[in-house]
Write a protein that holds these residues in place. Structure first.
Motif, PDB file in Angstrom:
ATOM      1  N   HIS A 147     -15.686  -2.753 -12.623  1.00 48.28           N
ATOM      2  CA  HIS A 147     -14.529  -2.810 -11.744  1.00 48.28           C
ATOM      3  C   HIS A 147     -14.661  -1.925 -10.499  1.00 48.28           C
ATOM      4  CE1 HIS A 147     -13.052  -5.018 -15.148  1.00 48.28           C
ATOM      5  NE2 HIS A 147     -11.946  -5.321 -14.494  1.00 48.28           N
ATOM      6  N   ALA A 148     -13.640  -2.027  -9.638  1.00 51.18           N
ATOM      7  CA  ALA A 148     -13.707  -1.463  -8.297  1.00 51.18           C
ATOM      8  C   ALA A 148     -13.454   0.039  -8.276  1.00 51.18           C
ATOM      9  CB  ALA A 148     -12.696  -2.172  -7.400  1.00 51.18           C
ATOM     10  N   VAL A 149     -14.057   0.679  -7.281  1.00 45.57           N
ATOM     11  CA  VAL A 149     -13.816   2.102  -7.030  1.00 45.57           C
ATOM     12  C   VAL A 149     -13.275   2.323  -5.623  1.00 45.57           C
ATOM     13  CG1 VAL A 149     -15.549   2.889  -8.689  1.00 45.57           C
ATOM     14  CG2 VAL A 149     -16.222   2.499  -6.306  1.00 45.57           C
ATOM     15  N   LEU A 150     -13.197   1.267  -4.822  1.00 43.47           N
ATOM     16  CA  LEU A 150     -12.679   1.353  -3.455  1.00 43.47           C
ATOM     17  C   LEU A 150     -11.582   0.295  -3.256  1.00 43.47           C
ATOM     18  CD1 LEU A 150     -16.033   1.660  -1.463  1.00 43.47           C
ATOM     19  CD2 LEU A 150     -14.323   3.469  -1.746  1.00 43.47           C
ATOM     20  N   GLY A 151     -10.553   0.666  -2.497  1.00 44.21           N
ATOM     21  CA  GLY A 151      -9.525  -0.302  -2.113  1.00 44.21           C
ATOM     22  C   GLY A 151      -8.669  -0.810  -3.244  1.00 44.21           C
ATOM     23  N   THR A 152      -8.577  -0.080  -4.336  1.00 38.60           N
ATOM     24  CA  THR A 152      -7.804  -0.539  -5.495  1.00 38.60           C
ATOM     25  C   THR A 152      -6.318  -0.203  -5.322  1.00 38.60           C
ATOM     26  OG1 THR A 152      -8.211   1.541  -6.665  1.00 38.60           O
ATOM     27  CG2 THR A 152      -9.770  -0.248  -7.022  1.00 38.60           C
ATOM     28  N   SER A 153      -5.506  -0.713  -6.222  1.00 43.23           N
ATOM     29  CA  SER A 153      -4.088  -0.345  -6.277  1.00 43.23           C
ATOM     30  C   SER A 153      -3.691  -0.203  -7.735  1.00 43.23           C
ATOM     31  CB  SER A 153      -3.226  -1.423  -5.597  1.00 43.23           C
ATOM     32  OG  SER A 153      -3.141  -2.599  -6.399  1.00 43.23           O
ATOM     33  N   ASP A 154      -2.463   0.200  -7.984  1.00 37.24           N
ATOM     34  CA  ASP A 154      -2.003   0.307  -9.364  1.00 37.24           C
ATOM     35  C   ASP A 154      -1.710  -1.055  -9.970  1.00 37.24           C
ATOM     36  OD1 ASP A 154       0.306  -0.358  -8.010  1.00 37.24           O
ATOM     37  OD2 ASP A 154       1.447   1.398  -8.658  1.00 37.24           O
ATOM     38  N   GLN A 155      -1.932  -2.133  -9.175  1.00 44.04           N
ATOM     39  CA  GLN A 155      -1.728  -3.492  -9.657  1.00 44.04           C
ATOM     40  C   GLN A 155      -3.026  -4.159 -10.114  1.00 44.04           C
ATOM     41  OE1 GLN A 155       1.483  -5.320  -9.546  1.00 44.04           O
ATOM     42  NE2 GLN A 155       2.051  -3.165  -9.516  1.00 44.04           N
ATOM     43  N   CYS A 156      -4.165  -3.734  -9.555  1.00 44.00           N
ATOM     44  CA  CYS A 156      -5.424  -4.435  -9.824  1.00 44.00           C
ATOM     45  C   CYS A 156      -6.614  -3.592  -9.391  1.00 44.00           C
ATOM     46  CB  CYS A 156      -5.434  -5.770  -9.078  1.00 44.00           C
ATOM     47  SG  CYS A 156      -6.933  -6.758  -9.310  1.00 44.00           S
ATOM     48  N   ILE A 157      -7.667  -3.568 -10.227  1.00 45.72           N
ATOM     49  CA  ILE A 157      -8.906  -2.874  -9.870  1.00 45.72           C
ATOM     50  C   ILE A 157     -10.116  -3.806 -10.015  1.00 45.72           C
ATOM     51  CG2 ILE A 157      -7.995  -0.593 -10.455  1.00 45.72           C
ATOM     52  CD1 ILE A 157      -9.645  -0.730 -13.063  1.00 45.72           C
ATOM     53  N   ALA A 158      -9.862  -5.122  -9.924  1.00 47.81           N
ATOM     54  CA  ALA A 158     -10.955  -6.089 -10.062  1.00 47.81           C
ATOM     55  C   ALA A 158     -11.855  -6.075  -8.835  1.00 47.81           C
ATOM     56  CB  ALA A 158     -10.382  -7.488 -10.265  1.00 47.81           C
ATOM     57  N   THR A 159     -13.079  -6.565  -8.993  1.00 43.28           N
ATOM     58  CA  THR A 159     -14.020  -6.681  -7.885  1.00 43.28           C
ATOM     59  C   THR A 159     -14.211  -8.149  -7.507  1.00 43.28           C
ATOM     60  OG1 THR A 159     -15.834  -6.687  -9.489  1.00 43.28           O
ATOM     61  CG2 THR A 159     -15.352  -4.612  -8.374  1.00 43.28           C
ATOM     62  N   TYR A 160     -14.550  -8.349  -6.238  1.00 43.90           N
ATOM     63  CA  TYR A 160     -14.992  -9.667  -5.798  1.00 43.90           C
ATOM     64  C   TYR A 160     -16.412  -9.862  -6.320  1.00 43.90           C
ATOM     65  CZ  TYR A 160     -16.651 -13.378  -2.750  1.00 43.90           C
ATOM     66  OH  TYR A 160     -17.183 -14.543  -2.275  1.00 43.90           O
ATOM     67  N   PRO A 161     -16.725 -10.996  -6.974  1.00 44.77           N
ATOM     68  CA  PRO A 161     -17.984 -11.117  -7.696  1.00 44.77           C
ATOM     69  C   PRO A 161     -19.159 -11.670  -6.890  1.00 44.77           C
ATOM     70  CG  PRO A 161     -16.619 -12.993  -8.211  1.00 44.77           C
ATOM     71  CD  PRO A 161     -15.808 -12.118  -7.288  1.00 44.77           C
ATOM     72  N   GLY A 162     -18.914 -12.174  -5.677  1.00 42.58           N
ATOM     73  CA  GLY A 162     -19.942 -12.934  -4.974  1.00 42.58           C
ATOM     74  C   GLY A 162     -20.993 -12.101  -4.270  1.00 42.58           C
ATOM     75  N   ASP A 163     -22.069 -12.774  -3.866  1.00 40.37           N
ATOM     76  CA  ASP A 163     -23.157 -12.180  -3.087  1.00 40.37           C
ATOM     77  C   ASP A 163     -23.192 -12.742  -1.672  1.00 40.37           C
ATOM     78  OD1 ASP A 163     -25.049 -10.586  -5.127  1.00 40.37           O
ATOM     79  OD2 ASP A 163     -24.320 -12.372  -6.144  1.00 40.37           O
TER      80      ASP A 163
END
Length: 328
Positions: A147-163
């Protein structure tokens, strides 16, 4: 998979009409959508196939750039002679992203619109604000290694999966969008995806009735292009950290330094201050550390993914060192 009505669109106008309906979805290659339908993460009542509306071409643009149709397959893009010669970072990113079978079906527009592969989003028995607003984010305090370490919120910490979009961001590409009103608008790829904020279910800036028709790449420049993807295994895993870099040097100093980062945020992460720091300066370990400081400003781990912060620093340093060596 729930029952749905299937039809074939015959024009961009047809596709826009369907895209405006609240429970309808467009399908091209379907490599992400069909997975979600099987898991009942996506449950459209109507599915419109846009595979035959003539958006699969790849052509030169009048200014010397390249226009890649929204329905051009990832394979067609990666093997295109101009992409390989002038935009090799894009070819490398696509080839790092999926198996040959998936690349043969996946499309440019579909790749941009793919949704997160978060464990909680893909499991309807788990809480996910992206899938079920207000239910909570199971990844916060849960299993969040990817999961994400930048630009997260208390609603979601998912990452964009693409290359692919990571490379397009570094190249300064632009998304061309049909508005459904007979007009088009353009959005830089760097601005196409959204951070979660309070509306994590909105992955991108597309409005109802809008359809991606192409991505345009600017005229190529003489530069070193690199794509480095750090993952748990070499066989088509999602990125822990990925970096697309377009770097040029002259007289021992940086003259261009454009970067985009995958695996760290809800969107391909673009930090223009890194380029501003590097351009005009000679390379040094201290400078590279300052660049990493800018990248990771505000970074926050959530337990399992704490390692991504030092990993991103090391990966950026390695990419910069490799670029300097190749540009020398």
């Amino acid at each position: 998979m729930r029952p749905f009505q299937y039809q074939r669109a015959h024009s961009i106008s047809d596709a826009s009409t369907i895209a405006a309906l609240p429970e309808a979805m467009l399908i091209a290659g379907g490599t992400n959508l069909l997975d979600m339908m099987k898991l009942q993460v996506a449950t459209p009542s109507q599915l419109s196939d846009i595979g035959r509306i003539g958006l699969d071409g790849i052509q030169d643009t009048p200014d010397g750039g390249l226009r890649i149709g929204a329905l051009a397959t990832n394979t067609a893009t990666a093997v295109n002679p101009r992409v390989r010669a002038d935009y090799p970072v894009l070819a490398r990113a696509i080839l790092a992203g999926a198996t040959q079978q998936l690349r043969n079906k996946a499309t440019t527009g579909g790749n941009l619109c793919q949704r997160t592969r978060c464990y909680y989003f893909m499991n309807v028995d788990q809480p996910c604000n992206k899938r079920d607003p207000g239910s909570g984010c199971g990844a916060i305090g849960g299993v969040n290694k990817l999961h994400a370490v930048l630009g997260t919120s208390d609603q979601c910490i998912a990452t964009y999966p693409g290359d692919m979009a990571v490379a397009m961001t570094a190249l300064g590409a632009t998304v061309v969008i049909a508005t459904g009103k007979g007009t088009e608008r353009t959005v830089p790829v760097s601005d196409f995806h959204r951070l979660p904020g309070d509306t994590p279910w909105r992955d991108n800036v597309l409005e109802a009735g809008e359809v991606i028709v192409a991505v345009t790449l600017p005229p190529p420049v003489q530069a070193t292009q690199l794509y480095r993807k750090v993952r748990e295994r070499s066989s088509y895993a999602f990125a822990l950290v990925s970096i697309a870099a377009v770097i040029a040097m002259d007289g021992g100093k940086f003259t261009r330094a454009d970067f985009a980062f995958g695996g760290l945020a809800h969107k391909p992460w673009h930090e223009p201050r890194i380029g501003e720091l590097l351009v005009g300066a000679p390379p040094s370990p201290e400078l590279f550390d300052q660049a990493a400081d800018l990248l990771l400003e505000g970074a926050e781990g959530h337990g399992d993914n704490d390692f991504k912060i030092p990993l991103a620093r090391r990966t950026l340093n390695a990419v910069l060192a490799e670029a300097v060596e190749k540009a020398a």
